[in-house]
Design a protein around this motif. Structure first.
Motif, short mmCIF file in Angstrom:
data_model
loop_
_atom_site.label_atom_id
_atom_site.label_comp_id
_atom_site.label_asym_id
_atom_site.label_seq_id
_atom_site.Cartn_x
_atom_site.Cartn_y
_atom_site.Cartn_z
N LEU A 35 0.85 -1.19 0.00
CA LEU A 35 0.00 0.00 0.00
C LEU A 35 0.88 1.24 0.00
CD1 LEU A 35 -2.48 -0.97 2.89
CD2 LEU A 35 -2.79 -1.36 0.42
N GLY A 36 0.30 2.36 -0.42
CA GLY A 36 1.06 3.60 -0.37
C GLY A 36 0.46 4.62 -1.30
N VAL A 208 3.31 -0.98 4.10
CA VAL A 208 2.97 0.37 3.69
C VAL A 208 4.26 1.10 3.30
CG1 VAL A 208 1.96 2.57 4.40
CG2 VAL A 208 1.00 0.42 5.24
N LEU A 209 4.26 1.70 2.11
CA LEU A 209 5.42 2.48 1.65
C LEU A 209 5.13 3.96 1.76
CD1 LEU A 209 6.69 0.77 -1.64
CD2 LEU A 209 7.10 0.15 0.73
N GLU A 210 6.15 4.70 2.20
CA GLU A 210 6.10 6.16 2.19
C GLU A 210 7.42 6.65 1.64
OE1 GLU A 210 5.26 7.87 6.07
OE2 GLU A 210 3.26 6.98 6.03
N THR A 211 7.34 7.51 0.63
CA THR A 211 8.55 8.05 -0.02
C THR A 211 9.71 7.06 -0.08
OG1 THR A 211 9.23 9.10 2.06
CG2 THR A 211 8.00 10.46 0.51
N SER A 214 9.70 1.28 3.37
CA SER A 214 8.62 0.55 4.03
C SER A 214 8.56 1.05 5.46
CB SER A 214 8.87 -0.96 3.98
OG SER A 214 10.23 -1.27 4.21
N VAL A 215 7.40 1.52 5.87
CA VAL A 215 7.28 2.14 7.20
C VAL A 215 6.42 1.33 8.16
CG1 VAL A 215 7.72 4.48 6.39
CG2 VAL A 215 5.38 3.63 6.41
N LEU A 216 5.66 0.39 7.63
CA LEU A 216 4.76 -0.36 8.50
C LEU A 216 4.40 -1.68 7.82
CD1 LEU A 216 2.86 -0.18 11.04
CD2 LEU A 216 1.16 0.84 9.54
N THR A 217 4.38 -2.73 8.60
CA THR A 217 3.96 -4.04 8.09
C THR A 217 2.99 -4.63 9.09
OG1 THR A 217 6.12 -4.40 7.09
CG2 THR A 217 4.76 -6.33 7.37
N GLY A 218 1.94 -5.25 8.60
CA GLY A 218 1.03 -5.90 9.54
C GLY A 218 0.11 -6.86 8.82
N THR A 219 -0.56 -7.68 9.60
CA THR A 219 -1.59 -8.54 9.01
C THR A 219 -2.76 -7.64 8.61
OG1 THR A 219 -2.73 -8.88 11.10
CG2 THR A 219 -0.95 -10.42 10.58
#
Ligand code: ATP
Length: 236
Positions: A35-36, A208-211, A214-219
């Protein structure tokens, strides 16, 4: 077991560095979303895996270092990439497009079975099997693009925004079929998607990607419960 692993992957177009450190992993048989926002680097992450952009960091597939391999070498290892914009061959019929996907395969009997399976899964393709791909609607072309990639009999299917440009109900249909494909074939998937609701209908987890990072990973469960994610990607 981990099928695909990216650790601190960087990538650039010419001198412009676009990925600054992307890490993610796809378990064997798992499905992972990316996502992002626009421009966060989702498409570039997929291109890094497929060997289309110059990359740094670590990219391992089935415990083999694949960073720096050419796109056709990556494909030959069992990674099939459906790019944004689909890339079906407009002059060829639906059946011919499917056969192009299978051109490296020797198991001709299984190839025929796979065609039969896919046109059962996507009845629209069955109706249009002899028509040129250019005559298909956007949703049908997306279904054909996914099917053509599946015809290569890959271990990992990489999908770049299957919902792009589709009406909501068509996007839903495409995702329903992708879900079935996953459940029935057990194929692993890595799916880029802006629409998290759709992505979450198929994947078990997401990054989750930001600029370019990867800044966040989760189920999916964890991400659905995350306020920031709900605001940014679930329209809450
Ligand atoms: P989108 O959903 O808009 O496709 P994305 O998250 O997939 O976004 P990327 O397409 O990976 O993002 O793009 C990341 C960054 O790289 C953006 O700033 C984009 O402008 C830049 N970029 C993409 N392709 C190229 C290219 N061929 N040459 C130079 N810069 C590019």
């Amino acid at each position: 077991m981990t099928l695909l692993e990216l650790v601190d992957v960087t990538a650039s177009y010419g001198r412009v560095q676009v990925l600054e450190g992307v890490s993610l992993s796809v378990p064997d048989g798992g499905a992972v979303g990316i996502l992002g926002a626009n421009g966060a680097g989702k498409t570039t992450t997929l291109r890094a895996i497929s060997g289309v952009v110059r990359t740094g960091g670590t990219i391992r597939f089935q415990d083999k270092d694949i960073r720096g391999l050419r796109p056709e070498q990556v494909a030959a290892l069992g990674i099939a990439h459906v790019p944004e914009g689909r890339g079906t061959l407009g002059n060829l019929t639906v059946r011919e497009n499917l056969m192009v996907g299978a051109y490296l395969r020797k198991d001709k009997k299984k190839v025929t079975q796979d065609v039969d399976y896919l046109i059962e899964l996507f009845p629209n393709l069955k109706r249009r099997i002899g028509q040129p791909a250019s005559a298909l609607s956007g949703g049908e072309q997306q279904m054909l693009a996914v099917s053509r990639a599946f015809m290569a009999s890959p271990t990992l299917l990489i999908l770049d925004e299957p919902s792009l440009g589709l009406a909501p109900s068509t996007a839903r249909d495409v995702y329903d079929a992708i879900s079935r494909l996953r459940a029935e074939s057990g194929i692993s998937m890595l799916v880029v998607e802006q629409n998290a609701t759709l992505a979450f209908s198929v994947v078990d987890s997401a990054v989750v990607l930001e600029t370019g990072r990867s800044v966040l990973t989760g189920t999916t469960e964890e991400l659905r419960g995350d306020d920031a994610i709900r605001k940014a990607y679930l329209g809450a």
